[in-house]
Design a protein around this motif. Structure first.
Motif, PDB file in Angstrom:
ATOM      1  N   UNK A 180       0.706  -0.626  -0.107  1.00  0.00           N
ATOM      2  CA  UNK A 180       0.167  -0.011   0.092  1.00  0.00           C
ATOM      3  C   UNK A 180       1.389   1.225   0.180  1.00  0.00           C
ATOM      4  N   UNK A 181       1.794   0.840   0.817  1.00  0.00           N
ATOM      5  CA  UNK A 181       2.470   2.385   0.901  1.00  0.00           C
ATOM      6  C   UNK A 181       3.243   2.850  -0.943  1.00  0.00           C
ATOM      7  N   UNK A 182       3.461   1.657  -1.344  1.00  0.00           N
ATOM      8  CA  UNK A 182       4.409   1.545  -2.399  1.00  0.00           C
ATOM      9  C   UNK A 182       3.710   1.863  -3.509  1.00  0.00           C
ATOM     10  N   UNK A 183       1.505   1.471  -3.235  1.00  0.00           N
ATOM     11  CA  UNK A 183       0.901   2.345  -3.905  1.00  0.00           C
ATOM     12  C   UNK A 183       0.591   3.473  -3.697  1.00  0.00           C
ATOM     13  N   UNK A 184       1.069   4.013  -2.862  1.00  0.00           N
ATOM     14  CA  UNK A 184       0.876   5.832  -2.418  1.00  0.00           C
ATOM     15  C   UNK A 184       2.006   6.142  -3.045  1.00  0.00           C
ATOM     16  N   UNK A 185       2.892   5.840  -2.900  1.00  0.00           N
ATOM     17  CA  UNK A 185       4.379   6.736  -3.215  1.00  0.00           C
ATOM     18  C   UNK A 185       4.687   6.842  -4.988  1.00  0.00           C
ATOM     19  N   UNK A 186       3.697   5.812  -5.626  1.00  0.00           N
ATOM     20  CA  UNK A 186       3.565   6.091  -6.830  1.00  0.00           C
ATOM     21  C   UNK A 186       2.541   6.558  -7.216  1.00  0.00           C
ATOM     22  N   UNK A 187       1.967   7.394  -6.709  1.00  0.00           N
ATOM     23  CA  UNK A 187       0.340   8.257  -7.114  1.00  0.00           C
ATOM     24  C   UNK A 187       0.710   9.677  -6.314  1.00  0.00           C
ATOM     25  N   UNK A 188       2.250   9.950  -6.301  1.00  0.00           N
ATOM     26  CA  UNK A 188       2.958  11.224  -5.880  1.00  0.00           C
ATOM     27  C   UNK A 188       2.975  11.255  -4.241  1.00  0.00           C
ATOM     28  N   UNK A 189       3.007   9.883  -3.799  1.00  0.00           N
ATOM     29  CA  UNK A 189       3.074  10.005  -1.574  1.00  0.00           C
ATOM     30  C   UNK A 189       1.904  10.798  -1.853  1.00  0.00           C
TER      31      UNK A 189
ATOM     32  N   UNK B 181       8.434   1.916   9.138  1.00  0.00           N
ATOM     33  CA  UNK B 181       8.415   1.694   8.915  1.00  0.00           C
ATOM     34  C   UNK B 181       6.884  -0.081   8.622  1.00  0.00           C
ATOM     35  N   UNK B 182       6.423  -0.478   7.453  1.00  0.00           N
ATOM     36  CA  UNK B 182       5.121  -1.077   7.542  1.00  0.00           C
ATOM     37  C   UNK B 182       5.247  -1.747   8.917  1.00  0.00           C
ATOM     38  N   UNK B 183       6.854  -3.036   9.289  1.00  0.00           N
ATOM     39  CA  UNK B 183       6.610  -3.384  10.598  1.00  0.00           C
ATOM     40  C   UNK B 183       6.341  -2.727  11.805  1.00  0.00           C
ATOM     41  N   UNK B 184       7.196  -1.766  11.814  1.00  0.00           N
ATOM     42  CA  UNK B 184       6.926  -1.241  13.342  1.00  0.00           C
ATOM     43  C   UNK B 184       5.727  -0.516  13.312  1.00  0.00           C
TER      44      UNK B 184
ATOM     45  N   UNK C 138       0.781   6.246   9.405  1.00  0.00           N
ATOM     46  CA  UNK C 138       2.482   6.318  10.233  1.00  0.00           C
ATOM     47  C   UNK C 138       3.784   6.126   8.755  1.00  0.00           C
ATOM     48  N   UNK C 139       2.868   4.277   8.531  1.00  0.00           N
ATOM     49  CA  UNK C 139       3.848   3.539   7.137  1.00  0.00           C
ATOM     50  C   UNK C 139       3.707   5.027   6.091  1.00  0.00           C
TER      51      UNK C 139
END
Lengths: 276, 296, 467
Positions: free
Chosen positions: C238-247, C435-438, C428-429
């Motif tokens: 999900x974080x990668x997806x959001x970063x791909x659409x501009x953060x 990090x997602x795990x944290x 937070x992630x």
């Protein structure tokens, strides 16, 4: 030669107009959306003047909730609260401001203190009290307490009483006026702007209050507008047009009341027989 | 000044005057307040009987709930910045509109309008105004070559966004100041002018002192009110982003009504009470230094 | 004095006026106090109940607001010993009410009133069961589910096959990158594939976790497992997806224009694809009837990776009717909830809602009732509606996906879990604070602490053992 007079006036006017332009924005938005057909509501940048305009949203509102009934309830509630507040608060404020009596300062601090506890934690014990009194299923909890005063208004009026010149009171006292007479005949007439402010606040406070009705109202016949609007918003959350139309119908009376109570703000003090 | 000794009539009148309020206090207000204090020492979920747990709530609050301190910081931020801004702005507007301006009734109504528009109507509008890409605020900033921040989407700028929104609510204090300005006797202004005072001096030496009881009210109520800020965040941001707009009373509300921890919420309420009480007593003690009452 | 006397008389008159408003319940009839939504469609439905049950006097109290507002109202009533007979609830909160002993278990009414779980969609029934005591606490009324929507015209525009939606997460990430557009100032002008709630999607976080084979809690809801590897992997994606659409900040800024109407940008091509709910179909029919869109289910990633099979997964929520503890009239209350969630009540509701839509000149699409046989009738009624092929297919797919649906874990800490998961861990992630795990570790700790407290309390109170 008249530049000295004109420049300040220009400055004053430009600030006022600029300020008003930004302050009137929310209202214009509400009006505009209320008259906009659905397809135009989400257009970006927003079209301020809907073409074509429609009154379907107002129709929708009346279909969704019994608006007439809610209006009636709200007006009754508001009038009662104003009556109660104007009865109890000036009296108490006068005593705090002008009279000398044992316990005055402690009671005043207690008065202030009642405003310092977030209402979320006193809400349920209060509910239990009203239940004990047998007032559930009625509108009584929503207006009877106002006949017993409110800390905010008492504090406000006390401050205003304390700005009134003592000389008038002394003169009246010498003439044999009772303390109540000073309150009623000397001070109160000079308090019209403050009383007007309290009236407006009580009006608006009651008109928009929904927490009380949320907990105590159990039927349409006792439901005020504020709760109706919330219910409406919940049931038809995507109906922005109708929501704005409902909001508009709710705001209008308050604006009208405010507009007409204006003049009492500027009732200056006519201080006859006093030297500066 | 003629002084009157305390007499029976004064005391009796006073007690009669405060009778409605005292009754109201004892019937509707004091009971619930004491009840909430009791609850703060209990584990109380409202629907189940309470259990006495002593100071456990307070201990958890002070040492085991980082969110509480964050919410307190958020709230104090709003108070320290928001209250003075509000007072200055509402007083300025009141002064402006106290002049003999054409259409003054109309303008006063406009400035009061935002306080009247229901939250639900305002929230959508504000989200648009504060939109970082296309909203009005950033558009105006761009005219000055400033790239506006992300406002409600940004952790740092969400609170300033709320302060900005709060400025639209000055209508209430404006009304109070307008009323207060009426009580400044014209003859004082006249005397000052005769003595050669200019606009600023008239303001500083006549208006301000005569207005000080009103300013005192607005200040005390501003602090009491802002420290309890809640509804706006509840409707617009759900406390985010990243708890930047989680205000103290919002956190309290969550504990009480989301998690059924009414005992803990009561402890939080009393902690806030102590803070507000201290602030108010400080104000009361400092008042004689700058507040001028005619009656004294 | 005169002024005060005037005010007092006004006050007295008003008291008299209002005294006449006090509702006096007739002692003769059996009364039933129902707290449920208001509005024309519902009220027509309640009237239908009243008509068919003339010996019960139905007193309906309109409910407002979401969870919290209704809670304030119900909590006060329960504390005061004056709860209603029937209350409309979100199934998500049933376990919380049940854990605090606020609702009446209704198992004992089922045989007498001939109500059985087979009449309702399984997952909606199960969601109303409190796993700690395995009792049923509400009858489900309606439900929903999520699917993938995409804009076929935009697909064509960039040279993609408009009738197929990529299945693997890797392909979907590529799709998102390809379809997200920026202007020269670096602002987002179109989001490719929206999966995060509040940034254009609904329900994405929950369903994608299940799609990956993850579980949020143990079976009996005694342990929170948000930080299990599969869920950490999901949040990471999900974080990668959001970063791909501009953060997250830019995406949020882009979305901010639309307030709560998160579907609007999809209608005007500002979002190319999204995970969203089946209620979208009615909105499309109303606001964007000529939109050329495709729909597909979300698929189980773990099964596809292992066996290459496409198994759908979706996520449902919904409402139900419950009987608070201490209700004065529990038998009639059960009769009511049986009626309103059963074939007659749902028929009445459907009829009222079709009429309402007609009177407002709007298209109508059916909601998914929990009562299964009513859904057949809904689809038949829908077949007569003049809507596009795509909408027709979409609505039907939504109904067909129900056997594959999941619901959020039932526990008294459910609301806290939702807030910790979506409000804290996810944000937070996304904001790269942890990090997602944290983030998920911390959230799990918080939830587990509260869960343990609740379990202790429950075990103490009921004398039963859960762990």
């Amino acid at each position: 030669m008249n530049l000295k007079k004109i420049i300040p006036r220009i400055i004053v006017y430009s600030f006022i107009i600029l300020g008003s332009a930004s302050f009137i924005l929310p209202f214009i938005w509400t009006v505009s959306t209320a008259f906009k057909p659905d397809e135009q509501i989400f257009l970006f940048p927003p079209k301020w003047i809907p073409k074509p305009s429609t009154i379907i949203h107002f129709r929708e509102v009346f279909e969704f909730v019994p608006f007439g009934l809610l209006y009636r309830n709200t007006i009754i509630l508001t009038l009662l609260n104003i009556a109660g507040t104007l009865f109890s608060c000036p009296l108490a404020a006068y005593a705090f401001a002008k009279l000398c009596w044992p316990g005055r300062d402690i009671l005043f601090v207690i008065t202030l203190a009642t405003m310092m506890l977030p209402p979320q934690v006193t809400m349920i014990p209060q509910f239990l009290i009203f239940r004990g009194l047998g007032w559930l299923n009625t509108m009584l909890p929503l207006w009877v307490p106002s006949f017993f005063g409110s800390a905010f208004n008492i504090f406000l009026l006390r401050q205003f009483f304390m700005t009134l010149p003592k000389e008038l009171d002394d003169a009246a006292r010498i003439d044999g006026c009772s303390f109540f007479g000073i309150f009623w005949r000397i001070n109160l007439p000079l308090m019209i702007p403050a009383i007007t402010a309290v009236t407006i606040f009580t009006f608006m406070g009651t008109w928009n209050n929904f927490i009380g009705p949320l907990i105590y109202v159990r039927s349409y016949s006792a439901m005020p507008l504020s709760l109706g609007l919330r219910m409406f918003q919940e049931a038809y959350s995507a109906e922005w047009g109708a929501l704005m139309a409902a909001s508009l119908m709710m705001i209008l009376p308050v604006i009208i009341v405010f507009f007409f109570l204006q003049k009492y703000f500027v009732q200056g003090i006519a201080l006859t027989g006093l030297k500066g | 000044m003629v002084k009157f000794r305390r007499n029976k009539e004064e005391i009796i009148t006073a007690y009669l005057c405060v009778l409605p309020w005292s009754l109201g206090l004892s019937i509707f207000i004091i009971g619930p307040i004491i009840a909430s204090l009791t609850f703060s020492f209990m584990d109380y979920s409202v629907v189940l009987p309470p259990k006495f747990i002593g100071l456990a709530n307070y201990r958890k609050m002070l040492f085991g709930d980082p969110l509480l301190w964050k919410s307190l910081y958020n709230t104090l931020y709003m108070t320290v910045i928001g209250v003075p801004l509000n007072i200055v702005l509402s007083l300025s507007v009141a002064l402006l509109l106290n002049q003999k301006v054409k259409g003054e009734a109309f303008f006063r109504t406009i400035f009061y309008l935002p306080s009247v528009v229901p939250q639900v109507a305002m929230s959508l509008l504000w989200m648009w105004i504060l939109n970082p890409q296309v909203g009005l605020v950033n558009y105006i900033l761009s005219l000055f070559g400033i790239k506006g921040p992300m406002w409600l989407a940004s952790e740092q700028w969400a609170k300033p966004a709320f302060i900005l929104m709060g400025l639209w609510g000055i209508g209430g204090n404006m009304v109070i100041f307008l009323a207060g300005l009426q009580n400044v006797p014209q003859h004082l202004y006249d005397a000052a002018t005769v003595d050669g005072a200019n606009i600023w001096q008239r303001f500083r030496y006549v208006t301000l002192p005569m207005l000080s009881p009103t300013i005192f009210f607005v200040l005390v109520m501003g602090i009491i009110g802002t420290l309890q800020i809640f509804t706006q965040a509840y409707i617009m941001t759900a406390g985010g982003p990243m708890d930047a707009t989680l205000f103290y009373v919002y956190h309290l509300f969550n504990k009480a009504f989301r998690d059924f921890h009414m005992g803990y919420a009561s402890a939080m309420a009393w902690f806030l009470f102590i803070i507000i009480f201290a602030a108010t007593m400080l104000n009361l003690k400092l008042a004689p230094k700058w507040v001028y009452y005619e009656t004294e | 004095m005169r002024e005060y006397l005037k005010l007092l008389t006004v006050g007295m008159l008003c008291i008299i006026l209002l005294a006449s408003q006090v509702i006096v319940s007739s002692a003769a009839k059996r009364t039933l106090e129902v707290w449920a939504p208001g509005g024309k469609v519902w009220e027509d439905t309640y009237q239908e109940f009243q008509k068919t049950h003339p010996d019960i006097e139905l007193k309906f109290v309109p409910l407002t607001g979401g969870f919290d507002e209704r809670k304030q109202k119900l909590l006060s009533a329960v504390a005061g010993g004056v709860p209603p007979d029937v209350m409309w609830v979100d199934r998500f909160e049933v376990s919380q009410w049940a854990a605090f002993d606020t609702l009446t278990p209704i198992n004992k009414y089922l045989p007498k009133y001939k109500v059985s779980s087979s009449q309702y969609i399984k997952q909606t029934w199960d969601e109303a069961i409190f796993p700690w005591d395995n009792q049923l606490y509400a009858l489900p009324w309606q439900t929903d589910d999520r699917l993938i929507f995409w804009n076929k015209d935009i697909f064509k525009e960039v040279g993609l096959n408009p009738d197929k939606f990529p299945v693997t997460w890797e392909e979907q990430l590529e799709l998102n990158k390809k379809l997200t557009k920026f202007d020269d100032k670096g602002n987002v002008t179109r989001i490719g594939f929206a999966v995060v709630e509040g940034l254009g999607a609904n329900g994405g976080e929950w369903v994608l976790g299940w799609a990956n084979g993850g579980e949020y809690m143990t079976a009996r809801s005694t342990k929170a497992t948000l930080n299990s590897p599969k869920l950490v992997e999901t949040l990471d994606w999900l974080v990668k997806m959001t970063d791909a659409s501009g953060g997250v900040e830019k995406a949020a800024a882009f979305q901010g224009t639309w307030g709560s109407e998160v579907q609007a940008p999809f209608f005007v091509g500002k979002i190319a694809a999204m995970i969203n709910g089946n209620w979208t179909f009615e909105s499309i029919a109303r606001y964007a009837p000529s939109l050329n869109f495709g729909i597909a289910p979300i698929y189980r990633r773990d099964i596809y990776k292992k066996e290459g099979k496409l198994v759908p997964i979706t996520f449902s929520g919904g409402h139900a009717f419950a009987i608070p503890k201490g209700a004065k009239n529990p038998d009639d209350a059960f009769e009511f909830i049986k009626w309103i969630t059963g074939i007659e009540g749902t028929r009445a509701y459907r009829k009222a809602s079709i009429e309402f839509s007609k009177s407002m000149n709007r298209p109508w699409a059916p909601i998914i009732f929990a009562y299964q046989s009513s859904n057949k009738e809904s689809l038949e009624a829908f077949a007569e509606q003049p809507v596009s092929q795509a909408i027709n297919a979409g609505v039907k797919l939504a109904f067909d996906l129900m056997p594959y649906t999941r619901f959020r874990d039932r526990s008294p800490a459910a609301l806290l879990m939702q807030r910790e998961f979506l409000g804290h861990a996810r944000d937070e992630a996304l904001y790269h604070k942890k990090t997602p795990k944290q983030a998920l570790d911390d959230a799990t700790k918080t939830i587990q602490a509260e869960l343990d407290r609740l379990i202790d309390e429950w075990e103490q109170r009921t004398g039963k053992k859960l762990r």
